[in-house]
Design a protein around this motif. Sequence first.
Motif, short mmCIF file in Angstrom:
data_model
loop_
_atom_site.label_atom_id
_atom_site.label_comp_id
_atom_site.label_asym_id
_atom_site.label_seq_id
_atom_site.Cartn_x
_atom_site.Cartn_y
_atom_site.Cartn_z
N SER A 2 0.87 -1.19 0.00
CA SER A 2 0.00 0.00 0.00
C SER A 2 0.90 1.23 0.00
O SER A 2 2.05 1.17 0.44
N ALA A 3 0.37 2.33 -0.52
CA ALA A 3 1.19 3.54 -0.62
C ALA A 3 0.28 4.76 -0.71
O ALA A 3 -0.91 4.66 -1.02
N SER A 4 0.84 5.91 -0.44
CA SER A 4 0.13 7.17 -0.62
C SER A 4 1.11 8.20 -1.18
O SER A 4 2.30 8.16 -0.88
N PRO A 5 0.66 9.07 -2.07
CA PRO A 5 -0.74 9.23 -2.48
C PRO A 5 -1.18 8.27 -3.58
O PRO A 5 -2.37 8.11 -3.82
N THR A 6 -0.25 7.60 -4.29
CA THR A 6 -0.62 6.67 -5.37
C THR A 6 0.21 5.40 -5.24
O THR A 6 1.32 5.41 -4.70
N LEU A 7 -0.33 4.30 -5.80
CA LEU A 7 0.40 3.04 -5.81
C LEU A 7 1.48 3.06 -6.88
O LEU A 7 1.22 3.48 -8.01
N GLN B 41 -6.30 -3.72 -5.77
CA GLN B 41 -7.53 -4.08 -5.08
C GLN B 41 -7.65 -3.24 -3.80
O GLN B 41 -6.76 -3.29 -2.95
N ASP B 42 -8.76 -2.50 -3.68
CA ASP B 42 -9.04 -1.74 -2.46
C ASP B 42 -7.85 -0.87 -2.05
O ASP B 42 -7.39 -0.90 -0.91
N GLU B 43 -7.33 -0.13 -3.02
CA GLU B 43 -6.23 0.82 -2.78
C GLU B 43 -4.94 0.14 -2.31
O GLU B 43 -4.14 0.74 -1.59
N ARG B 44 -4.74 -1.09 -2.72
CA ARG B 44 -3.48 -1.76 -2.44
C ARG B 44 -3.11 -2.63 -3.63
O ARG B 44 -3.96 -3.04 -4.42
N GLY B 45 -1.83 -2.89 -3.78
CA GLY B 45 -1.36 -3.78 -4.82
C GLY B 45 -1.22 -5.19 -4.29
O GLY B 45 -0.81 -5.41 -3.15
N VAL B 46 -1.58 -6.17 -5.12
CA VAL B 46 -1.51 -7.58 -4.73
C VAL B 46 -0.80 -8.36 -5.83
O VAL B 46 -1.16 -8.27 -7.01
#
Length: 544
Positions: free
Chosen positions: A308-313, A389-394
Amino acid sequence: MALKGFVMKKTFIYLFLLLLFQSGSAYGKTLLLKGDLNSKIEVNQIITFKPKGNISKLKYRFALPTAYSTPISIQELESLDISYSIPPSKTEDQKDKEGNTFRILYFENVSKDIDVKIRFVVKKKDSLRELVFNDPFPIKELRGINDKYVSKSAMAQSEDPEIKEIAKRISGSSKNLYDVVNRVINYVTDNVKYTYNPEKYDALFTLRTRTGNCQNIAHLSIAFLRALNIPARIVGGITLKDQWKIPLGKEGYLVQSMGQGGHAWIEVFFPAYGWLPFDPQQSKNFVSTRHIKQTHGADSNEINDSWSASPTLPAYQEEISARFIEDRIEINLENAEPVPNSYIAGVSYKGITTTAKPVEERRVEESKEKIFSFGNTSFPNLVNLYSEQDERGVRILDKETAEYVSSQDIYAQRFEIKEKLKIQEISLALHKFGGDGAVFIDLVEDQDGRPSLKGVRSELVFLKDIERKQGYYWVNFRFDNDTILDQKKYWIIFRKSGEAIINWFYIPGNPFGDSDDTRSTRKGWNWNDLLNYDFVFKVNAERL
Protein backbone atom coordinates in the motif's frame (compact mmCIF):
# COMPACT_ATOMS: atom_id res chain seq x y z
CA MET A 1 14.08 -68.53 -9.53
CA ALA A 2 13.98 -65.14 -7.79
CA LEU A 3 15.56 -63.51 -10.84
CA LYS A 4 13.03 -65.19 -13.13
CA GLY A 5 10.15 -63.85 -11.04
CA PHE A 6 11.65 -60.38 -11.14
CA VAL A 7 11.94 -60.49 -14.92
CA MET A 8 8.33 -61.70 -15.26
CA LYS A 9 7.06 -58.89 -13.02
CA LYS A 10 9.00 -56.25 -14.98
CA THR A 11 7.77 -57.76 -18.27
CA PHE A 12 4.16 -57.52 -17.08
CA ILE A 13 4.61 -53.86 -16.10
CA TYR A 14 6.23 -53.10 -19.45
CA LEU A 15 3.40 -54.79 -21.39
CA PHE A 16 0.82 -52.92 -19.30
CA LEU A 17 2.49 -49.59 -20.03
CA LEU A 18 2.94 -50.43 -23.69
CA LEU A 19 -0.78 -51.19 -24.04
CA LEU A 20 -1.64 -48.02 -22.17
CA PHE A 21 0.52 -45.81 -24.36
CA GLN A 22 -0.89 -47.44 -27.50
CA SER A 23 -4.48 -46.99 -26.36
CA GLY A 24 -4.67 -43.68 -28.19
CA SER A 25 -3.48 -40.17 -27.52
CA ALA A 26 -6.97 -39.14 -26.40
CA TYR A 27 -6.08 -40.55 -22.97
CA GLY A 28 -3.54 -38.93 -20.74
CA LYS A 29 -1.88 -40.76 -17.91
CA THR A 30 -1.01 -40.45 -14.28
CA LEU A 31 2.59 -41.67 -14.31
CA LEU A 32 3.47 -43.37 -11.01
CA LEU A 33 7.14 -42.98 -10.18
CA LYS A 34 9.85 -44.25 -7.87
CA GLY A 35 13.26 -42.66 -7.37
CA ASP A 36 14.94 -39.49 -6.16
CA LEU A 37 15.18 -35.84 -7.13
CA ASN A 38 17.97 -33.93 -5.37
CA SER A 39 18.73 -30.28 -6.07
CA LYS A 40 20.54 -27.36 -4.53
CA ILE A 41 19.43 -24.06 -6.03
CA GLU A 42 20.41 -20.44 -5.76
CA VAL A 43 17.39 -18.22 -6.43
CA ASN A 44 17.53 -14.46 -7.04
CA GLN A 45 14.44 -12.25 -6.99
CA ILE A 46 14.46 -8.56 -7.84
CA ILE A 47 11.29 -6.70 -6.90
CA THR A 48 11.08 -3.19 -8.31
CA PHE A 49 8.59 -0.48 -7.37
CA LYS A 50 8.31 2.37 -9.85
CA PRO A 51 6.75 5.49 -8.31
CA LYS A 52 4.58 7.70 -10.52
CA GLY A 53 5.72 10.70 -8.51
CA ASN A 54 6.79 11.28 -4.95
CA ILE A 55 5.56 8.63 -2.50
CA SER A 56 5.20 9.78 1.08
CA LYS A 57 4.63 6.26 2.43
CA LEU A 58 5.02 2.72 1.08
CA LYS A 59 4.40 -0.49 3.01
CA TYR A 60 5.43 -3.80 1.39
CA ARG A 61 4.64 -7.23 2.88
CA PHE A 62 6.17 -10.31 1.27
CA ALA A 63 6.60 -14.00 2.12
CA LEU A 64 10.02 -15.51 2.74
CA PRO A 65 11.05 -19.01 1.63
CA THR A 66 10.52 -21.68 4.25
CA ALA A 67 11.77 -25.08 5.36
CA TYR A 68 9.36 -28.02 5.48
CA SER A 69 9.22 -31.79 5.26
CA THR A 70 6.71 -34.46 4.28
CA PRO A 71 7.18 -38.23 3.93
CA ILE A 72 8.09 -37.49 0.30
CA SER A 73 9.69 -34.04 0.16
CA ILE A 74 12.20 -32.04 2.21
CA GLN A 75 13.05 -28.37 1.65
CA GLU A 76 15.91 -26.81 3.61
CA LEU A 77 16.77 -23.12 3.58
CA GLU A 78 20.58 -22.76 3.62
CA SER A 79 20.93 -18.99 3.33
CA LEU A 80 18.85 -15.86 2.87
CA ASP A 81 20.08 -12.35 2.02
CA ILE A 82 17.89 -9.31 1.38
CA SER A 83 19.20 -5.93 0.22
CA TYR A 84 17.62 -2.65 -0.88
CA SER A 85 18.55 0.07 -3.36
CA ILE A 86 16.97 2.56 -0.96
CA PRO A 87 17.13 1.64 2.75
CA PRO A 88 13.67 1.23 4.34
CA SER A 89 12.84 3.47 7.28
CA LYS A 90 11.63 0.41 9.20
CA THR A 91 11.81 -3.39 8.84
CA GLU A 92 9.97 -6.08 10.76
CA ASP A 93 9.42 -9.82 10.43
CA GLN A 94 6.14 -11.54 11.30
CA LYS A 95 5.62 -15.24 11.89
CA ASP A 96 2.04 -16.50 11.99
CA LYS A 97 0.57 -19.52 13.79
CA GLU A 98 1.03 -21.67 10.68
CA GLY A 99 4.80 -21.05 10.62
CA ASN A 100 4.81 -18.65 7.66
CA THR A 101 7.32 -15.80 7.83
CA PHE A 102 6.61 -12.43 6.23
CA ARG A 103 8.88 -9.40 6.03
CA ILE A 104 7.33 -5.94 6.14
CA LEU A 105 9.21 -2.94 4.76
CA TYR A 106 8.31 0.70 5.31
CA PHE A 107 9.59 3.47 3.03
CA GLU A 108 9.07 7.24 3.34
CA ASN A 109 9.41 10.10 0.86
CA VAL A 110 10.78 8.28 -2.18
CA SER A 111 10.54 9.28 -5.83
CA LYS A 112 13.12 6.91 -7.33
CA ASP A 113 12.74 3.23 -8.22
CA ILE A 114 13.05 0.91 -5.21
CA ASP A 115 14.76 -2.44 -5.76
CA VAL A 116 14.32 -5.22 -3.20
CA LYS A 117 16.84 -7.97 -3.93
CA ILE A 118 16.21 -11.39 -2.38
CA ARG A 119 18.85 -14.09 -2.69
CA PHE A 120 18.45 -17.50 -1.09
CA VAL A 121 19.81 -21.01 -1.41
CA VAL A 122 17.57 -24.03 -0.86
CA LYS A 123 18.18 -27.76 -0.87
CA LYS A 124 15.26 -29.85 -2.08
CA LYS A 125 14.96 -33.61 -1.94
CA ASP A 126 12.06 -35.69 -3.19
CA SER A 127 12.26 -39.37 -2.27
CA LEU A 128 9.56 -40.97 -4.36
CA ARG A 129 8.82 -44.15 -2.42
CA GLU A 130 5.70 -46.30 -2.49
CA LEU A 131 2.96 -45.01 -0.19
CA VAL A 132 0.14 -46.99 1.42
CA PHE A 133 -3.21 -45.19 1.51
CA ASN A 134 -5.63 -46.83 3.93
CA ASP A 135 -7.26 -43.71 5.40
CA PRO A 136 -11.05 -44.13 5.25
CA PHE A 137 -13.47 -41.65 3.76
CA PRO A 138 -15.20 -39.77 5.27
CA ILE A 139 -12.42 -38.75 7.69
CA LYS A 140 -13.51 -39.56 11.25
CA GLU A 141 -10.95 -37.55 13.24
CA LEU A 142 -9.51 -34.09 12.49
CA ARG A 143 -7.88 -33.33 15.82
CA GLY A 144 -5.26 -30.59 15.60
CA ILE A 145 -6.36 -29.32 12.17
CA ASN A 146 -7.16 -25.62 11.91
CA ASP A 147 -10.89 -25.23 11.23
CA LYS A 148 -10.19 -22.80 8.39
CA TYR A 149 -8.81 -25.66 6.30
CA VAL A 150 -12.20 -27.42 6.25
CA SER A 151 -14.29 -24.24 6.09
CA LYS A 152 -15.37 -21.91 3.33
CA SER A 153 -13.27 -18.84 2.56
CA ALA A 154 -13.63 -15.84 0.28
CA MET A 155 -11.80 -17.61 -2.56
CA ALA A 156 -12.86 -21.22 -1.85
CA GLN A 157 -16.66 -21.23 -1.48
CA SER A 158 -16.94 -24.82 -0.26
CA GLU A 159 -20.48 -24.35 1.14
CA ASP A 160 -21.93 -23.26 -2.19
CA PRO A 161 -24.67 -25.75 -3.23
CA GLU A 162 -23.26 -26.17 -6.75
CA ILE A 163 -19.77 -26.95 -5.46
CA LYS A 164 -21.13 -29.35 -2.81
CA GLU A 165 -23.27 -31.20 -5.35
CA ILE A 166 -20.40 -31.65 -7.83
CA ALA A 167 -17.98 -32.67 -5.05
CA LYS A 168 -20.42 -35.34 -3.89
CA ARG A 169 -20.81 -36.60 -7.46
CA ILE A 170 -17.03 -36.73 -7.93
CA SER A 171 -16.51 -38.74 -4.72
CA GLY A 172 -19.14 -41.29 -5.73
CA SER A 173 -19.37 -44.27 -3.39
CA SER A 174 -15.65 -44.40 -2.60
CA LYS A 175 -14.67 -45.27 0.97
CA ASN A 176 -10.98 -44.45 0.57
CA LEU A 177 -9.67 -40.93 1.25
CA TYR A 178 -6.90 -41.00 -1.36
CA ASP A 179 -9.26 -42.31 -4.03
CA VAL A 180 -11.56 -39.32 -3.40
CA VAL A 181 -8.67 -36.82 -3.49
CA ASN A 182 -7.40 -38.42 -6.69
CA ARG A 183 -10.82 -38.09 -8.30
CA VAL A 184 -11.03 -34.40 -7.36
CA ILE A 185 -7.58 -33.65 -8.83
CA ASN A 186 -8.44 -35.53 -12.03
CA TYR A 187 -11.74 -33.67 -12.38
CA VAL A 188 -10.16 -30.23 -11.96
CA THR A 189 -7.29 -31.09 -14.29
CA ASP A 190 -9.70 -32.19 -17.00
CA ASN A 191 -12.29 -29.45 -16.65
CA VAL A 192 -10.36 -26.19 -16.17
CA LYS A 193 -8.60 -24.65 -19.15
CA TYR A 194 -5.52 -22.63 -18.17
CA THR A 195 -5.92 -18.98 -19.11
CA TYR A 196 -4.02 -15.82 -18.23
CA ASN A 197 -5.25 -12.63 -16.62
CA PRO A 198 -8.61 -14.05 -15.42
CA GLU A 199 -11.24 -11.60 -14.24
CA LYS A 200 -11.48 -13.34 -10.85
CA TYR A 201 -9.57 -16.05 -8.97
CA ASP A 202 -12.19 -17.69 -6.75
CA ALA A 203 -13.58 -21.23 -6.99
CA LEU A 204 -17.07 -20.31 -8.21
CA PHE A 205 -15.76 -18.15 -11.05
CA THR A 206 -13.44 -20.99 -12.02
CA LEU A 207 -16.22 -23.58 -11.95
CA ARG A 208 -18.64 -21.50 -14.00
CA THR A 209 -16.16 -20.34 -16.63
CA ARG A 210 -14.00 -23.52 -16.61
CA THR A 211 -11.00 -21.22 -16.98
CA GLY A 212 -8.29 -19.66 -14.82
CA ASN A 213 -4.66 -19.65 -13.79
CA CYS A 214 -2.91 -21.61 -11.05
CA GLN A 215 -4.69 -19.66 -8.29
CA ASN A 216 -8.08 -20.52 -9.82
CA ILE A 217 -7.14 -24.18 -10.16
CA ALA A 218 -5.94 -24.31 -6.55
CA HIS A 219 -9.06 -22.58 -5.19
CA LEU A 220 -11.47 -24.88 -7.05
CA SER A 221 -9.57 -28.00 -5.89
CA ILE A 222 -9.61 -26.72 -2.30
CA ALA A 223 -13.33 -25.88 -2.43
CA PHE A 224 -14.26 -29.38 -3.65
CA LEU A 225 -12.10 -31.03 -0.98
CA ARG A 226 -13.41 -28.88 1.87
CA ALA A 227 -16.98 -29.51 0.69
CA LEU A 228 -16.19 -33.18 1.45
CA ASN A 229 -14.69 -32.25 4.86
CA ILE A 230 -11.16 -33.00 3.60
CA PRO A 231 -8.58 -30.49 4.94
CA ALA A 232 -6.92 -28.57 2.11
CA ARG A 233 -4.87 -25.38 1.86
CA ILE A 234 -3.22 -23.27 -0.82
CA VAL A 235 0.56 -23.03 -1.18
CA GLY A 236 2.32 -19.99 -2.59
CA GLY A 237 5.81 -20.21 -4.00
CA ILE A 238 8.05 -20.10 -7.04
CA THR A 239 8.46 -22.53 -9.91
CA LEU A 240 11.67 -22.78 -11.92
CA LYS A 241 11.90 -23.27 -15.67
CA ASP A 242 14.65 -25.93 -15.67
CA GLN A 243 13.18 -29.07 -17.19
CA TRP A 244 13.25 -32.58 -15.78
CA LYS A 245 12.35 -35.77 -17.60
CA ILE A 246 10.30 -38.87 -16.86
CA PRO A 247 11.46 -41.95 -18.82
CA LEU A 248 8.68 -43.64 -20.80
CA GLY A 249 10.64 -46.58 -22.25
CA LYS A 250 10.45 -46.78 -26.03
CA GLU A 251 8.03 -43.86 -26.06
CA GLY A 252 10.87 -41.54 -25.02
CA TYR A 253 10.51 -39.01 -22.21
CA LEU A 254 7.86 -36.78 -20.74
CA VAL A 255 9.46 -33.38 -20.21
CA GLN A 256 8.14 -31.60 -17.12
CA SER A 257 8.37 -27.86 -17.68
CA MET A 258 6.77 -24.75 -16.18
CA GLY A 259 7.40 -21.06 -16.48
CA GLN A 260 9.69 -19.34 -13.98
CA GLY A 261 7.90 -17.16 -11.46
CA GLY A 262 5.11 -17.09 -8.91
CA HIS A 263 2.97 -20.22 -8.64
CA ALA A 264 0.19 -21.68 -6.49
CA TRP A 265 -0.52 -25.32 -5.67
CA ILE A 266 -2.25 -27.13 -2.78
CA GLU A 267 -1.62 -29.39 0.20
CA VAL A 268 -4.08 -32.04 1.40
CA PHE A 269 -4.13 -33.59 4.87
CA PHE A 270 -4.00 -37.38 5.31
CA PRO A 271 -4.18 -38.74 8.88
CA ALA A 272 -1.50 -41.34 8.08
CA TYR A 273 1.01 -38.92 6.51
CA GLY A 274 0.08 -35.34 7.38
CA TRP A 275 0.09 -32.68 4.67
CA LEU A 276 0.98 -33.90 1.15
CA PRO A 277 1.46 -31.50 -1.80
CA PHE A 278 -0.52 -31.73 -5.04
CA ASP A 279 -0.09 -29.54 -8.11
CA PRO A 280 -3.11 -30.23 -10.35
CA GLN A 281 -1.09 -28.93 -13.29
CA GLN A 282 1.78 -31.38 -12.83
CA SER A 283 1.95 -33.78 -9.89
CA LYS A 284 0.23 -35.74 -7.10
CA ASN A 285 1.61 -36.55 -3.63
CA PHE A 286 4.74 -34.48 -4.26
CA VAL A 287 6.03 -31.39 -6.02
CA SER A 288 9.35 -31.51 -7.80
CA THR A 289 12.59 -29.74 -6.98
CA ARG A 290 11.40 -27.06 -9.41
CA HIS A 291 8.79 -25.95 -6.82
CA ILE A 292 10.05 -23.69 -4.03
CA LYS A 293 7.51 -23.28 -1.22
CA GLN A 294 7.21 -19.93 0.53
CA THR A 295 3.93 -20.02 2.46
CA HIS A 296 0.50 -21.65 2.87
CA GLY A 297 -2.94 -20.51 3.98
CA ALA A 298 -6.72 -20.74 3.64
CA ASP A 299 -6.64 -19.08 0.21
CA SER A 300 -4.54 -16.64 -1.78
CA ASN A 301 -5.84 -13.65 0.20
CA GLU A 302 -3.71 -14.87 3.12
CA ILE A 303 -0.51 -15.61 1.26
CA ASN A 304 -0.06 -13.19 -1.66
CA ASP A 305 2.50 -10.40 -1.34
CA SER A 306 0.86 -6.97 -1.08
CA TRP A 307 1.71 -3.30 -0.73
CA SER A 308 0.00 0.00 0.00
CA ALA A 309 1.19 3.54 -0.62
CA SER A 310 0.13 7.17 -0.62
CA PRO A 311 -0.74 9.23 -2.48
CA THR A 312 -0.62 6.67 -5.37
CA LEU A 313 0.40 3.04 -5.81
CA PRO A 314 3.72 2.46 -7.60
CA ALA A 315 3.97 0.00 -10.49
CA TYR A 316 5.40 -3.43 -9.62
CA GLN A 317 7.94 -5.55 -11.50
CA GLU A 318 9.48 -8.91 -10.64
CA GLU A 319 12.46 -10.76 -12.08
CA ILE A 320 13.45 -14.26 -10.99
CA SER A 321 16.58 -16.18 -11.93
CA ALA A 322 17.88 -19.50 -10.64
CA ARG A 323 21.12 -21.45 -10.75
CA PHE A 324 21.18 -25.17 -9.99
CA ILE A 325 24.31 -25.78 -7.93
CA GLU A 326 23.42 -29.48 -7.76
CA ASP A 327 20.76 -31.34 -9.73
CA ARG A 328 20.33 -35.11 -9.76
CA ILE A 329 17.23 -36.84 -11.16
CA GLU A 330 17.09 -40.63 -10.76
CA ILE A 331 13.55 -41.86 -11.30
CA ASN A 332 11.77 -44.80 -12.91
CA LEU A 333 8.25 -45.28 -14.18
CA GLU A 334 6.61 -48.04 -12.11
CA ASN A 335 3.00 -47.93 -13.23
CA ALA A 336 0.37 -45.72 -14.82
CA GLU A 337 -3.33 -44.86 -14.69
CA PRO A 338 -5.47 -43.83 -17.70
CA VAL A 339 -6.76 -40.53 -16.27
CA PRO A 340 -6.73 -37.50 -16.42
CA ASN A 341 -6.50 -36.21 -20.00
CA SER A 342 -3.18 -34.44 -19.48
CA TYR A 343 0.00 -36.09 -18.25
CA ILE A 344 0.54 -35.77 -14.50
CA ALA A 345 3.23 -37.38 -12.32
CA GLY A 346 2.51 -39.20 -9.08
CA VAL A 347 4.11 -41.46 -6.50
CA SER A 348 3.65 -45.20 -6.73
CA TYR A 349 1.18 -46.40 -4.10
CA LYS A 350 -0.84 -49.36 -2.90
CA GLY A 351 -3.72 -50.00 -0.55
CA ILE A 352 -6.55 -49.10 -2.94
CA THR A 353 -7.78 -49.65 -6.44
CA THR A 354 -8.77 -46.28 -7.85
CA THR A 355 -11.86 -45.93 -9.96
CA ALA A 356 -11.41 -43.95 -13.16
CA LYS A 357 -14.11 -41.29 -13.14
CA PRO A 358 -15.50 -40.28 -16.55
CA VAL A 359 -14.45 -36.79 -17.51
CA GLU A 360 -16.71 -34.24 -19.11
CA GLU A 361 -16.45 -34.15 -22.86
CA ARG A 362 -14.61 -31.25 -24.44
CA ARG A 363 -16.97 -29.20 -26.57
CA VAL A 364 -15.42 -27.47 -29.55
CA GLU A 365 -17.56 -25.19 -31.66
CA GLU A 366 -16.79 -25.77 -35.33
CA SER A 367 -17.01 -22.94 -37.81
CA LYS A 368 -19.17 -23.43 -40.89
CA GLU A 369 -17.65 -20.53 -42.82
CA LYS A 370 -15.75 -21.20 -46.04
CA ILE A 371 -12.71 -19.28 -44.79
CA PHE A 372 -12.04 -19.77 -41.09
CA SER A 373 -9.35 -20.14 -38.41
CA PHE A 374 -8.74 -22.76 -35.74
CA GLY A 375 -6.08 -23.72 -33.22
CA ASN A 376 -4.92 -22.88 -29.72
CA THR A 377 -5.54 -19.20 -30.26
CA SER A 378 -5.96 -17.58 -26.84
CA PHE A 379 -2.92 -15.89 -25.26
CA PRO A 380 -2.08 -12.66 -23.47
CA ASN A 381 0.05 -9.94 -24.93
CA LEU A 382 1.45 -9.51 -21.41
CA VAL A 383 0.97 -11.59 -18.24
CA ASN A 384 -0.35 -9.52 -15.35
CA LEU A 385 1.94 -9.87 -12.32
CA TYR A 386 -0.14 -7.76 -9.94
CA SER A 387 -3.57 -6.24 -9.50
CA GLU A 388 -4.88 -3.19 -7.68
CA GLN A 389 -7.53 -4.08 -5.08
CA ASP A 390 -9.04 -1.74 -2.46
CA GLU A 391 -6.23 0.82 -2.78
CA ARG A 392 -3.48 -1.76 -2.44
CA GLY A 393 -1.36 -3.78 -4.82
CA VAL A 394 -1.51 -7.58 -4.73
CA ARG A 395 0.96 -9.91 -6.40
CA ILE A 396 -0.61 -12.46 -8.76
CA LEU A 397 0.86 -15.95 -8.67
CA ASP A 398 1.45 -16.34 -12.38
CA LYS A 399 4.25 -16.07 -14.93
CA GLU A 400 5.09 -16.10 -18.61
CA THR A 401 5.26 -19.55 -20.21
CA ALA A 402 7.30 -19.79 -23.40
CA GLU A 403 10.06 -21.87 -24.96
CA TYR A 404 13.24 -20.48 -26.42
CA VAL A 405 12.59 -22.17 -29.76
CA SER A 406 15.67 -20.92 -31.57
CA SER A 407 17.94 -22.91 -29.24
CA GLN A 408 19.46 -26.33 -29.95
CA ASP A 409 16.08 -28.03 -29.46
CA ILE A 410 13.47 -28.19 -32.21
CA TYR A 411 9.77 -27.93 -31.24
CA ALA A 412 6.62 -29.23 -32.91
CA GLN A 413 2.86 -28.92 -32.31
CA ARG A 414 0.28 -31.34 -33.73
CA PHE A 415 -3.27 -30.70 -34.90
CA GLU A 416 -5.92 -32.73 -36.73
CA ILE A 417 -8.23 -31.77 -39.59
CA LYS A 418 -11.40 -33.67 -40.41
CA GLU A 419 -12.11 -32.33 -43.89
CA LYS A 420 -10.09 -31.37 -46.95
CA LEU A 421 -8.69 -27.83 -46.56
CA LYS A 422 -6.55 -25.31 -48.39
CA ILE A 423 -4.05 -23.75 -45.99
CA GLN A 424 -3.34 -20.06 -46.52
CA GLU A 425 -1.10 -19.30 -43.54
CA ILE A 426 -0.25 -20.40 -40.02
CA SER A 427 0.33 -17.89 -37.24
CA LEU A 428 2.41 -18.45 -34.10
CA ALA A 429 2.46 -16.38 -30.88
CA LEU A 430 6.11 -15.28 -30.77
CA HIS A 431 8.41 -12.72 -29.21
CA LYS A 432 11.53 -11.58 -31.03
CA PHE A 433 14.46 -10.68 -28.81
CA GLY A 434 16.92 -10.06 -31.63
CA GLY A 435 19.38 -11.80 -33.90
CA ASP A 436 19.38 -12.12 -37.66
CA GLY A 437 18.48 -14.57 -40.38
CA ALA A 438 14.99 -15.98 -40.96
CA VAL A 439 12.36 -18.24 -39.41
CA PHE A 440 9.94 -20.60 -41.14
CA ILE A 441 7.58 -23.54 -40.58
CA ASP A 442 7.66 -27.10 -41.82
CA LEU A 443 4.12 -28.51 -41.98
CA VAL A 444 4.48 -32.31 -42.06
CA GLU A 445 2.22 -35.34 -41.78
CA ASP A 446 1.99 -37.40 -38.62
CA GLN A 447 3.62 -40.83 -38.67
CA ASP A 448 2.96 -43.10 -35.68
CA GLY A 449 2.56 -40.15 -33.32
CA ARG A 450 5.67 -38.27 -34.47
CA PRO A 451 6.50 -35.77 -37.24
CA SER A 452 7.34 -37.44 -40.54
CA LEU A 453 9.55 -36.19 -43.38
CA LYS A 454 6.59 -35.65 -45.71
CA GLY A 455 5.19 -32.15 -45.92
CA VAL A 456 5.61 -28.58 -47.12
CA ARG A 457 7.64 -25.57 -46.05
CA SER A 458 6.34 -22.04 -45.50
CA GLU A 459 7.82 -18.92 -47.01
CA LEU A 460 10.72 -17.41 -45.07
CA VAL A 461 10.01 -14.64 -42.57
CA PHE A 462 13.13 -12.52 -42.12
CA LEU A 463 13.96 -11.30 -38.62
CA LYS A 464 14.32 -7.72 -39.87
CA ASP A 465 10.65 -7.78 -40.93
CA ILE A 466 9.38 -8.84 -37.47
CA GLU A 467 8.74 -5.83 -35.31
CA ARG A 468 10.48 -6.00 -31.95
CA LYS A 469 7.97 -4.97 -29.30
CA GLN A 470 6.78 -5.80 -25.82
CA GLY A 471 4.96 -9.05 -25.11
CA TYR A 472 3.73 -11.72 -27.55
CA TYR A 473 2.02 -11.26 -30.91
CA TRP A 474 1.06 -13.19 -34.03
CA VAL A 475 3.75 -13.79 -36.63
CA ASN A 476 2.29 -15.06 -39.92
CA PHE A 477 3.85 -17.77 -42.10
CA ARG A 478 2.50 -17.94 -45.64
CA PHE A 479 2.19 -21.11 -47.74
CA ASP A 480 1.91 -21.73 -51.45
CA ASN A 481 -1.65 -21.26 -52.77
CA ASP A 482 -1.78 -24.93 -53.77
CA THR A 483 -1.14 -26.27 -50.23
CA ILE A 484 -4.00 -28.75 -49.78
CA LEU A 485 -4.31 -30.88 -46.64
CA ASP A 486 -6.25 -34.14 -46.47
CA GLN A 487 -8.11 -35.45 -43.42
CA LYS A 488 -5.34 -36.50 -41.03
CA LYS A 489 -2.97 -35.21 -38.35
CA TYR A 490 -0.18 -32.74 -39.06
CA TRP A 491 2.74 -31.22 -37.17
CA ILE A 492 3.89 -27.59 -37.14
CA ILE A 493 7.71 -27.56 -36.78
CA PHE A 494 9.38 -24.24 -35.99
CA ARG A 495 12.72 -23.78 -37.76
CA LYS A 496 15.28 -21.01 -38.20
CA SER A 497 18.34 -19.96 -40.13
CA GLY A 498 21.04 -17.62 -38.93
CA GLU A 499 21.08 -16.43 -35.31
CA ALA A 500 17.42 -15.78 -34.60
CA ILE A 501 16.47 -15.35 -30.92
CA ILE A 502 12.78 -16.20 -30.59
CA ASN A 503 10.33 -17.36 -27.89
CA TRP A 504 7.12 -19.29 -28.69
CA PHE A 505 4.31 -18.91 -26.13
CA TYR A 506 2.63 -22.01 -24.69
CA ILE A 507 -0.34 -22.74 -22.42
CA PRO A 508 0.17 -25.23 -19.53
CA GLY A 509 -1.75 -28.47 -19.93
CA ASN A 510 -3.61 -29.37 -23.12
CA PRO A 511 -6.18 -26.66 -23.83
CA PHE A 512 -6.31 -27.56 -27.52
CA GLY A 513 -5.18 -31.09 -28.25
CA ASP A 514 -4.39 -34.41 -26.70
CA SER A 515 -1.63 -35.17 -24.24
CA ASP A 516 0.78 -36.33 -26.97
CA ASP A 517 0.41 -33.34 -29.30
CA THR A 518 3.61 -31.43 -28.45
CA ARG A 519 7.12 -32.80 -28.95
CA SER A 520 10.71 -31.69 -29.16
CA THR A 521 14.01 -33.17 -30.24
CA ARG A 522 17.63 -32.17 -29.74
CA LYS A 523 18.92 -33.53 -33.03
CA GLY A 524 17.90 -35.92 -35.76
CA TRP A 525 14.31 -37.05 -36.22
CA ASN A 526 13.63 -39.06 -33.06
CA TRP A 527 11.20 -36.62 -31.43
CA ASN A 528 11.57 -38.52 -28.15
CA ASP A 529 10.45 -35.73 -25.83
CA LEU A 530 6.75 -35.31 -25.05
CA LEU A 531 5.88 -31.90 -23.59
CA ASN A 532 3.22 -31.14 -20.97
CA TYR A 533 1.64 -28.14 -22.73
CA ASP A 534 0.22 -26.84 -26.03
CA PHE A 535 1.90 -24.11 -28.07
CA VAL A 536 -0.21 -21.17 -29.24
CA PHE A 537 -0.95 -21.35 -32.97
CA LYS A 538 -3.63 -20.43 -35.48
CA VAL A 539 -4.33 -22.15 -38.80
CA ASN A 540 -6.04 -19.99 -41.43
CA ALA A 541 -7.84 -22.30 -43.84
CA GLU A 542 -10.36 -22.48 -46.68
CA ARG A 543 -12.89 -25.26 -47.18
CA LEU A 544 -12.84 -26.95 -50.58
